[in-house]
Enzyme design. Structure first.
Site, PDB file in Angstrom:
ATOM      1  N   HIS A  55     -34.667 -12.502  44.272  1.00  0.00           N
ATOM      2  CA  HIS A  55     -33.777 -12.503  45.433  1.00  0.00           C
ATOM      3  C   HIS A  55     -33.490 -11.075  45.865  1.00  0.00           C
ATOM      4  CE1 HIS A  55     -31.486 -12.696  41.684  1.00  0.00           C
ATOM      5  NE2 HIS A  55     -30.525 -12.024  42.285  1.00  0.00           N
ATOM      6  N   VAL A  56     -33.417 -10.875  47.168  1.00  0.00           N
ATOM      7  CA  VAL A  56     -33.135  -9.558  47.744  1.00  0.00           C
ATOM      8  C   VAL A  56     -31.665  -9.515  48.153  1.00  0.00           C
ATOM      9  CG1 VAL A  56     -33.685  -7.930  49.596  1.00  0.00           C
ATOM     10  CG2 VAL A  56     -35.493  -9.423  48.655  1.00  0.00           C
TER      11      VAL A  56
END
Ligand SMILES: [Zn+2]
Length: 165
Positions: free
Chosen positions: A119-120
């Site tokens: 996840h960013v």
């Protein structure tokens, strides 16, 4: 030496179970999580962090349960970047931050809270917010606040998606 500030060290916590056993990002299809989701596409989605460091702290997540960039497809890479760009635009429009942290933490020593599902993070930043956040960073923001944040950001993501920006 200036202290490295890593907002995404905060663990994204939930009690949900699901698709890939116990993975919070796989179970974000859960209707109880839907209020946190800002936009979905065929490949990725954008969701507010349940325990934000700043208003607008959100994450861009591939739908597929993959742990590393190495494991992503070219399509997932393109979509992660497309939605990360939309997130930058949306946060800028909604909050006029003076900066934005954009980051990936791969592996526990790197500060990852969720290890197995990439996840960013995007965290809007303002001059002088570090001390403030150090004090209140671990305080859970009330759901109403997250709903307000979602109500602010969701229409912007939807517009960017619709206009194919
Ligand atoms: Zn997962």
């Amino acid at each position: 030496m200036e202290r490295l500030w890593a907002p995404w060290r905060l663990i994204y916590v939930t009690g949900a179970g699901g698709a890939s056993e116990g993975c919070v990002f796989c179970t974000s299809a859960d209707p109880s999580r839907e209020e946190l989701v800002l936009i979905r596409s065929a490949v990725c989605y954008v969701i507010l962090n349940l325990y934000p460091y700043n208003n607008g702290h959100l994450m861009v997540v591939p739908n597929r349960h993959v742990a590393t960039l190495a494991a992503t497809t070219a399509g997932e890479q393109a979509e992660l970047m497309r939605l990360t760009r939309h997130a930058e635009i949306a946060l800028t429009e909604a909050y006029s931050p003076q900066g934005i942290n954009v980051g990936l933490n791969l592996g526990r020593p790197a500060g990852a809270g969720i290890l197995d599902h990439l996840h960013v993070h995007l965290v809007p930043r303002w001059n002088g917010d570090t001390n403030f956040m150090t004090v209140v960073g671990n305080v859970r923001v009330l759901p109403e606040d997250l709903e307000a944040t979602a109500a602010k950001l969701r229409p912007i993501f939807e517009r960017l998606q619709r206009d194919n920006v």
